[in-house]
Design a protein around this motif. Sequence first.
Motif, PDB file in Angstrom:
ATOM      1  N   ILE A 161      40.665  10.551  15.249  1.00  0.00           N
ATOM      2  CA  ILE A 161      41.114  10.457  13.849  1.00  0.00           C
ATOM      3  C   ILE A 161      41.449  11.867  13.360  1.00  0.00           C
ATOM      4  CG2 ILE A 161      40.362   9.920  11.472  1.00  0.00           C
ATOM      5  CD1 ILE A 161      38.784   7.557  12.652  1.00  0.00           C
ATOM      6  N   ARG A 162      42.660  12.022  12.839  1.00  0.00           N
ATOM      7  CA  ARG A 162      43.095  13.359  12.400  1.00  0.00           C
ATOM      8  C   ARG A 162      42.516  13.708  11.031  1.00  0.00           C
ATOM      9  NH1 ARG A 162      48.912  13.760  12.223  1.00  0.00           N
ATOM     10  NH2 ARG A 162      48.784  11.659  11.349  1.00  0.00           N
ATOM     11  N   THR A 163      42.261  15.008  10.829  1.00  0.00           N
ATOM     12  CA  THR A 163      41.590  15.445   9.597  1.00  0.00           C
ATOM     13  C   THR A 163      42.276  16.648   8.957  1.00  0.00           C
ATOM     14  OG1 THR A 163      40.131  16.811  10.956  1.00  0.00           O
ATOM     15  CG2 THR A 163      39.267  14.674  10.267  1.00  0.00           C
ATOM     16  N   ASN A 164      42.033  16.767   7.660  1.00  0.00           N
ATOM     17  CA  ASN A 164      42.459  17.933   6.876  1.00  0.00           C
ATOM     18  C   ASN A 164      41.195  18.451   6.191  1.00  0.00           C
ATOM     19  OD1 ASN A 164      43.333  19.661   4.872  1.00  0.00           O
ATOM     20  ND2 ASN A 164      44.814  18.224   3.971  1.00  0.00           N
ATOM     21  N   CYS A 165      40.758  19.644   6.591  1.00  0.00           N
ATOM     22  CA  CYS A 165      39.547  20.207   6.006  1.00  0.00           C
ATOM     23  C   CYS A 165      39.919  20.913   4.701  1.00  0.00           C
ATOM     24  CB  CYS A 165      38.897  21.181   6.990  1.00  0.00           C
ATOM     25  SG  CYS A 165      37.369  21.854   6.329  1.00  0.00           S
ATOM     26  N   THR A 166      39.397  20.391   3.590  1.00  0.00           N
ATOM     27  CA  THR A 166      39.838  20.850   2.275  1.00  0.00           C
ATOM     28  C   THR A 166      38.781  21.722   1.594  1.00  0.00           C
ATOM     29  OG1 THR A 166      40.877  20.095   0.215  1.00  0.00           O
ATOM     30  CG2 THR A 166      39.007  18.791   1.005  1.00  0.00           C
ATOM     31  N   LEU A 167      39.195  22.360   0.495  1.00  0.00           N
ATOM     32  CA  LEU A 167      38.323  23.243  -0.291  1.00  0.00           C
ATOM     33  C   LEU A 167      37.870  24.448   0.544  1.00  0.00           C
ATOM     34  CD1 LEU A 167      36.331  20.517  -2.267  1.00  0.00           C
ATOM     35  CD2 LEU A 167      37.840  22.234  -3.272  1.00  0.00           C
ATOM     36  N   VAL A 168      38.846  25.054   1.197  1.00  0.00           N
ATOM     37  CA  VAL A 168      38.564  26.236   2.032  1.00  0.00           C
ATOM     38  C   VAL A 168      38.967  27.511   1.270  1.00  0.00           C
ATOM     39  CG1 VAL A 168      39.343  27.433   4.136  1.00  0.00           C
ATOM     40  CG2 VAL A 168      38.621  25.038   4.230  1.00  0.00           C
ATOM     41  N   PHE A 169      38.032  28.441   1.215  1.00  0.00           N
ATOM     42  CA  PHE A 169      38.232  29.668   0.429  1.00  0.00           C
ATOM     43  C   PHE A 169      37.904  30.940   1.213  1.00  0.00           C
ATOM     44  CE2 PHE A 169      37.700  26.230  -2.577  1.00  0.00           C
ATOM     45  CZ  PHE A 169      38.694  26.485  -3.512  1.00  0.00           C
ATOM     46  N   SER A 170      37.575  30.806   2.509  1.00  0.00           N
ATOM     47  CA  SER A 170      37.257  32.016   3.278  1.00  0.00           C
ATOM     48  C   SER A 170      37.654  31.834   4.742  1.00  0.00           C
ATOM     49  CB  SER A 170      35.756  32.325   3.204  1.00  0.00           C
ATOM     50  OG  SER A 170      35.042  31.427   4.043  1.00  0.00           O
ATOM     51  N   ALA A 171      37.793  32.979   5.437  1.00  0.00           N
ATOM     52  CA  ALA A 171      38.146  32.949   6.857  1.00  0.00           C
ATOM     53  C   ALA A 171      37.024  32.306   7.673  1.00  0.00           C
ATOM     54  CB  ALA A 171      38.418  34.366   7.347  1.00  0.00           C
ATOM     55  N   GLY A 172      35.775  32.539   7.262  1.00  0.00           N
ATOM     56  CA  GLY A 172      34.637  31.942   7.971  1.00  0.00           C
ATOM     57  C   GLY A 172      34.707  30.422   7.933  1.00  0.00           C
ATOM     58  N   GLN A 173      35.024  29.882   6.772  1.00  0.00           N
ATOM     59  CA  GLN A 173      35.161  28.425   6.660  1.00  0.00           C
ATOM     60  C   GLN A 173      36.313  27.921   7.540  1.00  0.00           C
ATOM     61  OE1 GLN A 173      35.668  28.159   2.355  1.00  0.00           O
ATOM     62  NE2 GLN A 173      33.567  27.412   2.108  1.00  0.00           N
ATOM     63  N   ALA A 174      37.393  28.701   7.591  1.00  0.00           N
ATOM     64  CA  ALA A 174      38.546  28.291   8.399  1.00  0.00           C
ATOM     65  C   ALA A 174      38.201  28.293   9.892  1.00  0.00           C
ATOM     66  CB  ALA A 174      39.730  29.215   8.121  1.00  0.00           C
ATOM     67  N   ILE A 175      37.345  29.221  10.320  1.00  0.00           N
ATOM     68  CA  ILE A 175      36.913  29.255  11.726  1.00  0.00           C
ATOM     69  C   ILE A 175      36.096  27.995  12.043  1.00  0.00           C
ATOM     70  CG2 ILE A 175      35.387  30.448  13.371  1.00  0.00           C
ATOM     71  CD1 ILE A 175      36.279  33.110  12.050  1.00  0.00           C
ATOM     72  N   LEU A 176      35.181  27.658  11.135  1.00  0.00           N
ATOM     73  CA  LEU A 176      34.352  26.451  11.349  1.00  0.00           C
ATOM     74  C   LEU A 176      35.222  25.202  11.449  1.00  0.00           C
ATOM     75  CD1 LEU A 176      31.190  26.517   9.038  1.00  0.00           C
ATOM     76  CD2 LEU A 176      31.293  26.447  11.547  1.00  0.00           C
ATOM     77  N   ALA A 177      36.207  25.090  10.544  1.00  0.00           N
ATOM     78  CA  ALA A 177      37.082  23.914  10.546  1.00  0.00           C
ATOM     79  C   ALA A 177      37.823  23.807  11.879  1.00  0.00           C
ATOM     80  CB  ALA A 177      38.087  24.012   9.392  1.00  0.00           C
ATOM     81  N   ALA A 178      38.301  24.959  12.367  1.00  0.00           N
ATOM     82  CA  ALA A 178      39.033  24.951  13.638  1.00  0.00           C
ATOM     83  C   ALA A 178      38.110  24.606  14.807  1.00  0.00           C
ATOM     84  CB  ALA A 178      39.677  26.323  13.863  1.00  0.00           C
ATOM     85  N   LYS A 179      36.891  25.153  14.790  1.00  0.00           N
ATOM     86  CA  LYS A 179      35.916  24.846  15.854  1.00  0.00           C
ATOM     87  C   LYS A 179      35.606  23.350  15.904  1.00  0.00           C
ATOM     88  CE  LYS A 179      33.639  26.957  18.320  1.00  0.00           C
ATOM     89  NZ  LYS A 179      33.941  27.143  19.757  1.00  0.00           N
TER      90      LYS A 179
END
Length: 217
Positions: free
Chosen positions: A106-124
Amino acid sequence: MKFFIDTGNLAQIKEANELGILDGVTTNPSLMAKEGIKGQEAVFNHYKTICEMVDGDISAEVISTEFNGIIEEGKKLAAIHPNIVVKVPMIKDGVKAIKWFTDNGIRTNCTLVFSAGQAILAAKAGATYVSPFIGRIDDSTWDGVDLIAQISNIYSIQGFKTEILAASIRSALHIVKCAEAGADVCTCPLDSILGLLKHPLTDIGLAKFLEDAKKTA
Ligand code: E4P
């Protein structure tokens, strides 16, 4: 760069789609409420209508905040149409859920992202899209476009496949800056998309051409 429209308004979606440059739609609970849509059945029907209007990815956001609720809700949303992308907030249970959705196709869009750290977690966790909120970052006197550039650099160094979806766009300039900074997608209000058309020299030039065309008629 892909263009999504950021609205639940069907007339605006139709207008953007008719331009021929639309690749998808993002919504959120605030945008759905703005359209006066009430109740889960009405919300789901609205998503279905949007999916039938636009041939592209349509983000539909969960409102559950604990793992089991997010999974149940996300499965129902994904069943509406193959183009639905389940939008999940950047919280602990959200990251766990994104990993579960990734493992279950199931494809996802991780929303409410405000930092590079959060973006790394979403990608992981395997998110299909990560949504940094540019305009809201600008509102807090940081530079939202800088975050897009930082995430783009990190994803490229690390080989992450998650697409950067610049959200909370407030102007045509934001779109241009996000394109420069490496966004894969911009989700924009209709006004910002139409703002890209504007240049006074185009208007002046066209008026002159039309005036001169009368001489050749
Ligand atoms: C889209 O995915 C986001 O929910 C949206 O762009 C947020 O925009 P806003 O900051 O204008 O509410």
